[in-house]
Design a protein around this motif. Structure first.
Motif, PDB file in Angstrom:
ATOM      1  N   GLU A  84     -13.329  -5.022   5.565  1.00 43.47           N
ATOM      2  CA  GLU A  84     -14.113  -4.188   4.657  1.00 43.47           C
ATOM      3  C   GLU A  84     -13.328  -3.172   3.836  1.00 43.47           C
ATOM      4  O   GLU A  84     -13.841  -2.661   2.844  1.00 43.47           O
ATOM      5  N   LEU A  85     -12.108  -2.871   4.251  1.00 46.40           N
ATOM      6  CA  LEU A  85     -11.377  -1.825   3.525  1.00 46.40           C
ATOM      7  C   LEU A  85     -10.866  -2.312   2.167  1.00 46.40           C
ATOM      8  O   LEU A  85     -10.462  -3.466   2.043  1.00 46.40           O
ATOM      9  N   PRO A  86     -10.846  -1.439   1.161  1.00 45.63           N
ATOM     10  CA  PRO A  86     -10.219  -1.787  -0.113  1.00 45.63           C
ATOM     11  C   PRO A  86      -8.750  -2.149   0.132  1.00 45.63           C
ATOM     12  O   PRO A  86      -8.128  -1.624   1.063  1.00 45.63           O
ATOM     13  N   ASP A  87      -8.177  -3.024  -0.709  1.00 49.45           N
ATOM     14  CA  ASP A  87      -6.844  -3.525  -0.363  1.00 49.45           C
ATOM     15  C   ASP A  87      -5.693  -2.562  -0.672  1.00 49.45           C
ATOM     16  O   ASP A  87      -4.541  -2.882  -0.425  1.00 49.45           O
ATOM     17  N   THR A  88      -6.013  -1.360  -1.148  1.00 48.11           N
ATOM     18  CA  THR A  88      -4.956  -0.343  -1.308  1.00 48.11           C
ATOM     19  C   THR A  88      -4.933   0.635  -0.122  1.00 48.11           C
ATOM     20  O   THR A  88      -4.074   1.516  -0.065  1.00 48.11           O
ATOM     21  N   VAL A  89      -5.920   0.516   0.765  1.00 46.13           N
ATOM     22  CA  VAL A  89      -6.078   1.501   1.846  1.00 46.13           C
ATOM     23  C   VAL A  89      -5.561   0.920   3.157  1.00 46.13           C
ATOM     24  O   VAL A  89      -5.970  -0.179   3.569  1.00 46.13           O
TER      25      VAL A  89
ATOM     26  N   LYS B 230       0.843  -1.187   0.000  1.00 46.45           N
ATOM     27  CA  LYS B 230       0.000   0.000   0.000  1.00 46.45           C
ATOM     28  C   LYS B 230       0.887   1.249   0.000  1.00 46.45           C
ATOM     29  O   LYS B 230       1.868   1.294   0.747  1.00 46.45           O
TER      30      LYS B 230
ATOM     31  N   ARG C  39     -14.956   6.114   0.991  1.00 47.31           N
ATOM     32  CA  ARG C  39     -15.836   5.994  -0.179  1.00 47.31           C
ATOM     33  C   ARG C  39     -15.935   7.308  -0.938  1.00 47.31           C
ATOM     34  O   ARG C  39     -15.881   7.357  -2.145  1.00 47.31           O
TER      35      ARG C  39
ATOM     36  N   LEU D 142     -15.588   4.380   7.157  1.00 43.79           N
ATOM     37  CA  LEU D 142     -15.549   4.151   5.701  1.00 43.79           C
ATOM     38  C   LEU D 142     -16.091   5.325   4.890  1.00 43.79           C
ATOM     39  O   LEU D 142     -15.746   5.463   3.707  1.00 43.79           O
TER      40      LEU D 142
ATOM     41  N   GLY E 115     -11.599   8.376  -1.498  1.00 42.39           N
ATOM     42  CA  GLY E 115     -10.497   7.459  -1.829  1.00 42.39           C
ATOM     43  C   GLY E 115      -9.180   7.808  -1.155  1.00 42.39           C
ATOM     44  O   GLY E 115      -8.111   7.704  -1.757  1.00 42.39           O
TER      45      GLY E 115
END
Ligand code: CP3
Length: 352
Positions: free
Chosen positions: A139-144, A13, A71, A67, A74
């Motif tokens: 739940e987090l996007p895998d870049t965050v 990340k 959302r 989140l 980003g």
């Protein structure tokens, strides 16, 4: 074949890379207090609960408000939604948040008061926070990246002793001068509790930890060494013993040139700068040792327009030559128009 890459080839990340000392094409960005009252979607959820602490202790809602800014914008990192004052609450002190008045605590002003507080049952009270962290990991996007946090002992002690926010911190500082051993016992209790709390957040999946010393700037040199640097160094050491790979960001707000000693003596991986720190000095004195986070003035973000363009660009020009995480110098102001935040992200990510 999916998942056949060795770990070393999976791109990390951006936020973690910057903390590891890399200089990226554009710095990762998140904002202190990015979840909060400037967002209409936060106010909608806040309106559903009776008290602010209830929001912190309800994982479903705390996950949702964490989140919301991810959302909408980003950001490169999410910060666990909670508050620094859950620690005194978990130690047994009464803590309430009154509408428009800020926090109120039943003050602790001497060693007798201290004896009523302790760490037994602390993790049970904080269990909903750990649950929020576990859910966020899923739940987090895998870049965050996910940031856990705590208040630093001095800042927490000011609220515990003053019974809320303060102008001059006379009661907390006075106790430190009059009876430094007794006040030291309060600092020791909070130091031990904070280290244990941060370790549990990392156990639950927090990837980075930030220590907020919001009131470090009122301390004289001797006090700063004793009540800010020494406790932070103990916390960093204890957390690193269990989680050597979890980077720690220190934020001794208002420390001035004492930022240098803080960086040299605490063992933090990164330092968050308030907006008064001169950029060229920070590049020279601090950035050769640690990653810098900061330091746009929240009032510049509130103002927007060319003031925002120029303020953000100057930070990118001066601090962008080394490892940098773009952030504010303190929490976002609640009157900030959400479009100003969107514009800031465009500037930082190099879109004109
Ligand atoms: O988005 C995030 O940054 C994560 C959540 C977060 C909050 N507080 C939520 C919050 C974080 C990291 C904090 C840290 C915090 N809390 C600090 C250190 C950073 C700083 O700002 O100096 C301090 C000193 C506190 C203590 C605190 N919490 C005060 C003094 C107040 C009242 C003042 C105010 O702004 O109302 C709070 C309440 C609080 N913490 C709110 C939020 C979103 C607002 C309460 C509400 O929504 O009713």
């Amino acid at each position: 074949m999916p998942n056949s890459k060795p770990d070393s080839q999976i791109p990390r990340k951006p936020f973690l890379r910057a903390l590891g000392g890399e200089r990226l094409g554009h710095p990762p960005i998140w904002l202190m207090r990015q979840a909060g009252r400037y967002l209409p979607e936060y106010r909608a959820i806040r309106g559903k609960v009776s008290g602010f602490l209830e929001l912190c202790y309800t994982p479903e809602l705390a996950v949702e408000v964490t989140l919301q800014p991810i959302r909408r914008y980003g950001f490169d990192a999410a910060i666990l939604f909670s508050d620094i004052l859950v620690v005194p609450h978990a130690l047994g002190q009464a803590v309430r948040f009154e509408e428009g008045e800020g926090p109120r605590l039943d003050p602790v002003r001497d060693v007798a008061g201290l004896k009523r507080l302790g760490m037994e049952g602390m993790h049970d009270r904080l269990a909903p926070v750990y649950e929020t962290v576990r859910r966020l990991v899923r739940e987090l996007p895998d870049t965050v990246a996910l940031i856990g946090f705590a208040g630093a002992p001095w800042t927490i002690a000011t609220y515990m002793v003053e019974g809320g926010s303060s102008r001059d911190f006379a009661l907390a500082r006075g106790w430190g001068f009059r009876d430094s051993q007794g006040f030291g016992r309060l600092i020791d209790l909070v130091t031990e509790a904070t280290a244990a709390y941060l370790i549990r957040q990392a156990d639950a999946g927090a990837e980075v930890l930030q220590l907020f010393d919001s009131w470090a700037g009122v301390l004289s040199e001797d006090e700063f060494r004793r009540w800010a640097i020494a406790p932070a160094a103990r916390i960093v050491k204890a957390v690193k013993a269990r989680h050597p790979d979890v980077p720690i960001i220190g934020f001794p707000r208002g420390a001035g040139i004492m930022y240098e000693a803080y960086v040299a003596e605490t063992g933090v991986d990164a330092v968050s700068l308030d907006s008064t720190v001169p950029l060229e000095w920070a590049a020279r004195a601090l950035q050769s040792r640690v990653t810098i986070q900061g330091n746009l003035d929240p009032l510049v973000l509130l103002t927007g327009g060319s003031v925002l363009e120029n303020g953000a660009r100057r930070i990118l020009d001066v601090l962008g030559k080394g490892p940098l995480i773009f952030n504010l110098g303190h929490g976002i102001v609640k009157e900030t128009p959400p479009e100003h935040v969107a514009r800031l992200i465009e500037i930082v990510r190099g879109r004109s």
